[in-house]
Design a protein around this motif. Structure first.
Motif, PDB file in Angstrom:
ATOM      1  N   PHE A 147       0.802  -1.224   0.000  1.00  0.00           N
ATOM      2  CA  PHE A 147       0.000   0.000   0.000  1.00  0.00           C
ATOM      3  C   PHE A 147       0.838   1.279   0.000  1.00  0.00           C
ATOM      4  N   ILE A 148       1.944   1.292   0.759  1.00  0.00           N
ATOM      5  CA  ILE A 148       2.758   2.520   0.814  1.00  0.00           C
ATOM      6  C   ILE A 148       3.306   2.838  -0.577  1.00  0.00           C
ATOM      7  N   ALA A 149       3.771   1.809  -1.281  1.00  0.00           N
ATOM      8  CA  ALA A 149       4.280   2.028  -2.645  1.00  0.00           C
ATOM      9  C   ALA A 149       3.151   2.494  -3.563  1.00  0.00           C
ATOM     10  N   GLN A 150       1.943   1.970  -3.358  1.00  0.00           N
ATOM     11  CA  GLN A 150       0.818   2.380  -4.211  1.00  0.00           C
ATOM     12  C   GLN A 150       0.478   3.851  -3.999  1.00  0.00           C
ATOM     13  N   VAL A 151       0.480   4.307  -2.739  1.00  0.00           N
ATOM     14  CA  VAL A 151       0.230   5.726  -2.444  1.00  0.00           C
ATOM     15  C   VAL A 151       1.360   6.570  -3.037  1.00  0.00           C
ATOM     16  N   ASP A 152       2.585   6.112  -2.854  1.00  0.00           N
ATOM     17  CA  ASP A 152       3.756   6.816  -3.380  1.00  0.00           C
ATOM     18  C   ASP A 152       3.641   6.992  -4.899  1.00  0.00           C
ATOM     19  N   HIS A 153       3.285   5.896  -5.592  1.00  0.00           N
ATOM     20  CA  HIS A 153       3.170   5.971  -7.058  1.00  0.00           C
ATOM     21  C   HIS A 153       2.071   6.918  -7.502  1.00  0.00           C
ATOM     22  N   LYS A 154       0.961   6.924  -6.781  1.00  0.00           N
ATOM     23  CA  LYS A 154      -0.120   7.882  -7.092  1.00  0.00           C
ATOM     24  C   LYS A 154       0.436   9.312  -7.004  1.00  0.00           C
ATOM     25  N   LEU A 155       1.164   9.576  -5.916  1.00  0.00           N
ATOM     26  CA  LEU A 155       1.667  10.940  -5.697  1.00  0.00           C
ATOM     27  C   LEU A 155       2.740  11.318  -6.715  1.00  0.00           C
ATOM     28  N   ARG A 156       3.544  10.346  -7.118  1.00  0.00           N
ATOM     29  CA  ARG A 156       4.633  10.613  -8.069  1.00  0.00           C
ATOM     30  C   ARG A 156       4.105  10.947  -9.466  1.00  0.00           C
ATOM     31  N   ALA A 157       2.829  10.689  -9.698  1.00  0.00           N
ATOM     32  CA  ALA A 157       2.264  10.920 -11.041  1.00  0.00           C
ATOM     33  C   ALA A 157       2.022  12.400 -11.324  1.00  0.00           C
ATOM     34  N   TYR A 158       2.214  13.263 -10.312  1.00  0.00           N
ATOM     35  CA  TYR A 158       1.952  14.698 -10.505  1.00  0.00           C
ATOM     36  C   TYR A 158       3.215  15.540 -10.289  1.00  0.00           C
ATOM     37  N   THR A 159       3.142  16.766 -10.756  1.00  0.00           N
ATOM     38  CA  THR A 159       4.240  17.726 -10.580  1.00  0.00           C
ATOM     39  C   THR A 159       3.923  18.587  -9.366  1.00  0.00           C
ATOM     40  N   TRP A 160       4.833  18.649  -8.433  1.00  0.00           N
ATOM     41  CA  TRP A 160       4.554  19.352  -7.169  1.00  0.00           C
ATOM     42  C   TRP A 160       5.522  20.518  -6.956  1.00  0.00           C
ATOM     43  N   ASN A 161       5.680  21.368  -7.925  1.00  0.00           N
ATOM     44  CA  ASN A 161       6.680  22.436  -7.752  1.00  0.00           C
ATOM     45  C   ASN A 161       6.148  23.654  -6.997  1.00  0.00           C
ATOM     46  N   VAL A 162       4.847  23.704  -6.678  1.00  0.00           N
ATOM     47  CA  VAL A 162       4.334  24.880  -5.946  1.00  0.00           C
ATOM     48  C   VAL A 162       3.727  24.552  -4.578  1.00  0.00           C
ATOM     49  N   VAL A 163       3.401  23.275  -4.323  1.00  0.00           N
ATOM     50  CA  VAL A 163       2.634  22.979  -3.101  1.00  0.00           C
ATOM     51  C   VAL A 163       3.385  23.293  -1.803  1.00  0.00           C
ATOM     52  N   HIS A 164       4.734  23.349  -1.862  1.00  0.00           N
ATOM     53  CA  HIS A 164       5.474  23.644  -0.622  1.00  0.00           C
ATOM     54  C   HIS A 164       5.153  25.057  -0.117  1.00  0.00           C
ATOM     55  N   ARG A 165       4.579  25.878  -0.992  1.00  0.00           N
ATOM     56  CA  ARG A 165       4.253  27.258  -0.588  1.00  0.00           C
ATOM     57  C   ARG A 165       2.844  27.389  -0.012  1.00  0.00           C
ATOM     58  N   TYR A 166       2.051  26.363  -0.119  1.00  0.00           N
ATOM     59  CA  TYR A 166       0.672  26.447   0.397  1.00  0.00           C
ATOM     60  C   TYR A 166       0.692  26.707   1.901  1.00  0.00           C
ATOM     61  N   GLU A 167      -0.201  27.578   2.311  1.00  0.00           N
ATOM     62  CA  GLU A 167      -0.233  27.954   3.727  1.00  0.00           C
ATOM     63  C   GLU A 167      -0.550  26.757   4.630  1.00  0.00           C
ATOM     64  N   VAL A 168      -1.539  25.960   4.211  1.00  0.00           N
ATOM     65  CA  VAL A 168      -1.921  24.796   5.017  1.00  0.00           C
ATOM     66  C   VAL A 168      -1.117  23.595   4.546  1.00  0.00           C
ATOM     67  N   GLU A 169      -0.299  23.055   5.443  1.00  0.00           N
ATOM     68  CA  GLU A 169       0.482  21.863   5.091  1.00  0.00           C
ATOM     69  C   GLU A 169      -0.417  20.637   5.144  1.00  0.00           C
ATOM     70  N   LEU A 170      -0.345  19.807   4.128  1.00  0.00           N
ATOM     71  CA  LEU A 170      -1.081  18.535   4.145  1.00  0.00           C
ATOM     72  C   LEU A 170      -0.082  17.393   4.341  1.00  0.00           C
ATOM     73  N   VAL A 171      -0.314  16.589   5.362  1.00  0.00           N
ATOM     74  CA  VAL A 171       0.501  15.388   5.564  1.00  0.00           C
ATOM     75  C   VAL A 171      -0.379  14.160   5.360  1.00  0.00           C
ATOM     76  N   LEU A 172      -0.019  13.354   4.385  1.00  0.00           N
ATOM     77  CA  LEU A 172      -0.700  12.070   4.198  1.00  0.00           C
ATOM     78  C   LEU A 172       0.150  11.020   4.895  1.00  0.00           C
ATOM     79  N   GLU A 173      -0.465  10.236   5.744  1.00  0.00           N
ATOM     80  CA  GLU A 173       0.278   9.139   6.348  1.00  0.00           C
ATOM     81  C   GLU A 173      -0.284   7.832   5.819  1.00  0.00           C
TER      82      GLU A 173
END
Ligand SMILES: [Zn+2]
Ligand SMILES: [Zn+2]
Length: 345
Positions: free
Chosen positions: A86-112
């Motif tokens: 499951f962890i690899a499956q979540v990782d692969h889902k997330l790797r499918a997108y480009t995340w060059n701006v989300v680090h600037r979002y005011e609200v941090e989202l942590v997926l565990e």
């Protein structure tokens, strides 16, 4: 009667299996399976604190993107549970997108992501928007028996069933709690007050029976006060009520091993949500597809002693014939009290 939580299926019987468990007073919810969740409005998706995925076939996991899109930038954390890989499956889902701006979002989202192994170990990893959702490992945990998630008022248990691949069945259980017997309170000649909250707190914390409680209340005659012990008051005005229990089982074949696993997980549940993909006339096909027939689902409901049953995940081949599947579940189950029909909600 108002319950501590309210479970309901998000889609109709032919749609993807998704169970939304709403905790009415806590403005939060649990989600079981993550297929098509577009029927849930954003305000309901934002309440989800924990997601429990049975297995990663598309009809149970393709809604991940939709959930992520709604909660990103608006919510701090979501915990997701799943089976081996499951962890690899979540990782692969997330790797499918480009995340060059989300680090600037005011609200941090942590997926565990929490991955339940067939060996009883729980592997964990976190993915933070601040770090572009790069996988960060966390310490593994040893599970206490089949208890997967434990809070003060409820727990979630799970066990693997066989679906040609390991698949998780889940039980949500409200813990036993105390309730004030209003009629006996009146018979005793006292009224409610802050003392009742103190009493409940003392009982739940396991305080000794001799612990004093100052019973104070106010009525038309004015202020009243008496001293009693926790033990006396417990017997006089409190009832210990067993908590509500709900079972969720989908995507499994009808084997004796699977039925026994569900008996251990669901014995006497108040409400059982169980798949019934095919009619029993098509049972050979059901076996090849690793799914239950309606009669098998009803038989499982009877064997685990479910007090009410809801069924779903019907094959599209029965479009327009859903009543036939429901009736077949019902006939095989015919509840312990009798007369309560199975339904599809
Ligand atoms: Zn499925
Ligand atoms: Zn499946």
């Amino acid at each position: 009667m108002r319950h501590f939580f309210d479970p309901h299926l998000v889609n109709d019987v032919f749609g993807d299996p998704v169970l939304y468990v709403d905790f009415l007073e806590e403005r939060r919810a649990l989600l079981f399976d993550l297929g098509d969740i577009r029927a849930l409005p954003p305000r309901k998706l934002l309440r989800i604190s924990h997601v429990f995925v049975s297995h990663a076939h598309m009809d149970h996991f393709s809604g991940f993107d939709h959930l992520l899109r709604v909660v990103l930038g608006r919510k701090n954390a979501v915990v997701l549970f799943g089976g081996p890989g499951f962890i690899a499956q979540v990782d692969h889902k997330l790797r499918a997108y480009t995340w060059n701006v989300v680090h600037r979002y005011e609200v941090e989202l942590v997926l565990e992501a929490r991955e339940i192994g067939t060996d009883g170990r729980l592997q964990r990893a976190r993915f933070s928007s601040r770090a572009g959702f790069v996988r960060e490992p966390c310490a593994a945990l040893e599970l206490a028996g089949d208890v997967l998630h434990d809070e003060a008022l409820f727990r979630v248990r799970s066990r693997f069933v066989d679906h040609g691949t390991p698949c998780l069945a889940y039980a949500v259980e409200q813990k036993a709690h105390v309730r004030v017997a209003k009629d006996r309170l009146a018979a005793l000649g006292v009224c409610t007050g802050v003392w009742l909250r103190e009493l409940k707190g003392a009982v739940l914390a396991g305080a000794p029976a001799a612990t004093p409680i100052q019973v104070r209340w106010r009525d038309r005659q004015g202020e009243h006060e008496m001293n009693r012990s926790v033990g006396e008051l417990h017997d006089l005005v409190l009832d210990v009520v067993p908590g509500r229990r709900v079972g969720y089982a989908t995507d499994l074949c009808f084997t004796e091993a699977n039925v026994q696993t569900l008996e251990q997980l669901f014995g006497g549940v108040d409400r059982l949500f169980i798949e019934s993909v095919f009619l029993d006339a098509d049972r050979d096909h059901a076996l090849r597809k690793n799914h239950l027939t309606a009669r098998q689902a009803g038989e499982i409901a009877r064997r685990v002693g479910a007090r009410s049953v809801a069924t779903f995940h019907f094959s599209p081949r029965y479009e327009g014939r859903e009543q036939a599947l429901i009736a077949e579940v019902d006939a095989a189950w015919s509840g312990p009290q009798g007369g309560v029909p199975a339904d599809a909600s």
